[in-house]
Design a protein around this motif. Structure first.
Motif, mmCIF file in Angstrom:
data_model
loop_
_atom_site.group_PDB
_atom_site.id
_atom_site.type_symbol
_atom_site.label_atom_id
_atom_site.label_comp_id
_atom_site.label_asym_id
_atom_site.label_seq_id
_atom_site.Cartn_x
_atom_site.Cartn_y
_atom_site.Cartn_z
ATOM 1 N N GLU A 273 0.896 -1.170 -0.072
ATOM 2 C CA GLU A 273 -0.039 -0.113 0.182
ATOM 3 C C GLU A 273 0.861 1.422 0.136
ATOM 4 N N VAL A 274 0.437 2.051 -0.789
ATOM 5 C CA VAL A 274 1.613 3.438 -1.031
ATOM 6 C C VAL A 274 1.897 4.039 0.386
ATOM 7 N N PRO A 275 0.951 4.245 1.528
ATOM 8 C CA PRO A 275 1.664 4.853 2.639
ATOM 9 C C PRO A 275 2.343 3.996 3.531
ATOM 10 N N ARG A 276 2.606 2.737 3.100
ATOM 11 C CA ARG A 276 3.372 1.777 3.738
ATOM 12 C C ARG A 276 2.659 1.484 5.076
ATOM 13 N N ALA A 277 1.264 1.438 5.068
ATOM 14 C CA ALA A 277 0.632 0.927 6.177
ATOM 15 C C ALA A 277 0.087 -0.298 5.889
ATOM 16 N N LEU A 278 -0.184 -1.025 6.837
ATOM 17 C CA LEU A 278 -0.810 -2.505 6.774
ATOM 18 C C LEU A 278 -2.232 -2.222 6.187
ATOM 19 N N GLY A 279 -2.381 -2.721 4.932
ATOM 20 C CA GLY A 279 -3.716 -2.360 4.151
ATOM 21 C C GLY A 279 -4.612 -3.150 4.907
ATOM 22 N N ASP A 280 -4.584 -4.277 5.427
ATOM 23 C CA ASP A 280 -5.798 -5.052 6.065
ATOM 24 C C ASP A 280 -6.450 -4.223 7.286
ATOM 25 N N GLU A 281 -5.599 -3.750 8.051
ATOM 26 C CA GLU A 281 -5.972 -2.748 8.875
ATOM 27 C C GLU A 281 -6.850 -1.617 8.638
ATOM 28 N N HIS A 282 -6.374 -0.843 7.536
ATOM 29 C CA HIS A 282 -7.005 0.143 7.079
ATOM 30 C C HIS A 282 -8.179 -0.085 6.410
ATOM 31 N N GLY A 283 -8.268 -1.219 5.934
ATOM 32 C CA GLY A 283 -9.475 -1.956 5.231
ATOM 33 C C GLY A 283 -10.433 -2.021 6.397
ATOM 34 N N TYR B 6 2.950 7.421 9.584
ATOM 35 C CA TYR B 6 3.552 6.640 8.271
ATOM 36 C C TYR B 6 5.067 6.688 8.597
ATOM 37 N N ALA B 7 5.802 7.864 9.314
ATOM 38 C CA ALA B 7 7.041 7.810 9.554
ATOM 39 C C ALA B 7 7.605 6.633 10.638
ATOM 40 N N ARG B 8 6.593 6.094 11.695
ATOM 41 C CA ARG B 8 6.777 5.308 12.310
ATOM 42 C C ARG B 8 6.959 3.634 11.852
ATOM 43 N N GLY B 9 7.126 2.850 12.666
ATOM 44 C CA GLY B 9 6.859 1.389 12.282
ATOM 45 C C GLY B 9 5.351 0.812 12.219
ATOM 46 N N HIS B 10 5.465 -0.352 11.490
ATOM 47 C CA HIS B 10 4.109 -0.627 11.166
ATOM 48 C C HIS B 10 3.362 -1.196 12.626
ATOM 49 N N MET B 11 3.983 -1.660 13.571
ATOM 50 C CA MET B 11 3.091 -1.871 14.841
ATOM 51 C C MET B 11 2.439 -0.723 15.319
ATOM 52 N N ASP B 12 2.810 0.561 15.301
ATOM 53 C CA ASP B 12 2.200 1.667 15.770
ATOM 54 C C ASP B 12 1.083 1.914 14.766
ATOM 55 N N GLN B 13 1.228 1.670 13.521
ATOM 56 C CA GLN B 13 -0.023 2.042 12.645
ATOM 57 C C GLN B 13 -0.897 1.061 13.149
ATOM 58 N N VAL B 14 -0.485 -0.250 13.176
ATOM 59 C CA VAL B 14 -1.548 -1.456 13.531
ATOM 60 C C VAL B 14 -2.252 -1.127 14.619
ATOM 61 N N LEU B 15 -1.649 -0.744 15.846
ATOM 62 C CA LEU B 15 -2.234 -0.343 17.042
ATOM 63 C C LEU B 15 -3.167 0.752 17.074
#
Length: 189
Positions: free
Chosen positions: A1-11, A61-70
């Motif tokens: 995904e473009v923002p490099r965030a995990l797509g499943d969680e954004h979905g 977006y600048a942080r790690g994937h786990m922060d985005q998921v949380l």
């Protein structure tokens, strides 16, 4: 995904909005079930989600994937509970549109509900549209470039944050559209 965030969680973040009660309520109270009326609430959806992305997710977006998921799971829980408080736990049934409420017979004698064929055709059209957008347009080129090397794209003068917000908004529109077309065969909840 473009923002490099995990797509499943954004979905999943879009799921409480997918079956947002605004579309079925408009349809039930007005008695009108045409594509224009189904698409009208999408501009409100894209605005809501672009503001949400700007306020809550852009800084991650600048942080790690786990922060985005949380953060995304936290937003999912918040919006699920908000919708339960506002609308209650009962689902809302929505009748099939009259024009496509019959049964179609396919070659080989296979029978399929017409509305399911409409959903399949709409899904294929959306997939084709996304393919053409990403592979054949300048915007698609920018999206691909942003996914590959965000810093270089920014150095070339492209506002990557605006691009990512637009992609997030497009995802919100598609999620809302999916919820609207599937609600008549499931239930808004």
């Amino acid at each position: 995904e473009v923002p490099r965030a995990l797509g499943d969680e954004h979905g999943r973040l879009h799921i409480p909005q997918l079956r947002d009660y605004s579309e079925p309520i408009l349809s039930v109270h007005t008695g009108v079930r045409v594509l224009d009326d189904m698409l009208e609430p999408l501009d409100l959806k894209v605005t809501k989600f672009m503001v949400l992305e700007f306020v809550a997710l852009r800084t991650l977006y600048a942080r790690g994937h786990m922060d985005q998921v949380l953060a995304t799971f936290g937003l999912i829980l918040f919006f699920n509970e908000l919708f339960l408080i506002v609308y209650g736990p009962e689902g809302m049934a929505l009748p099939l549109p009259e024009a496509v409420s019959g049964i179609a017979t396919l070659p080989g004698g296979v029978t399929v509900p017409e509305y399911r064929l409409v959903i399949i055709v709409l899904g294929l059209l959306v997939a084709l549209g996304l393919y053409l957008l990403v592979s054949k347009t300048r915007v698609g080129m920018l999206i691909r470039a942003g996914a590959s090397n965000r810093e270089m794209l920014g150095a070339l003068g492209i506002n990557v944050q605006v691009l990512f917000t637009a992609v997030f908004g497009l995802g919100a529109v598609l999620a809302g559209f999916a919820g609207m077309i599937v609600t008549p065969i499931t239930q808004a909840q």
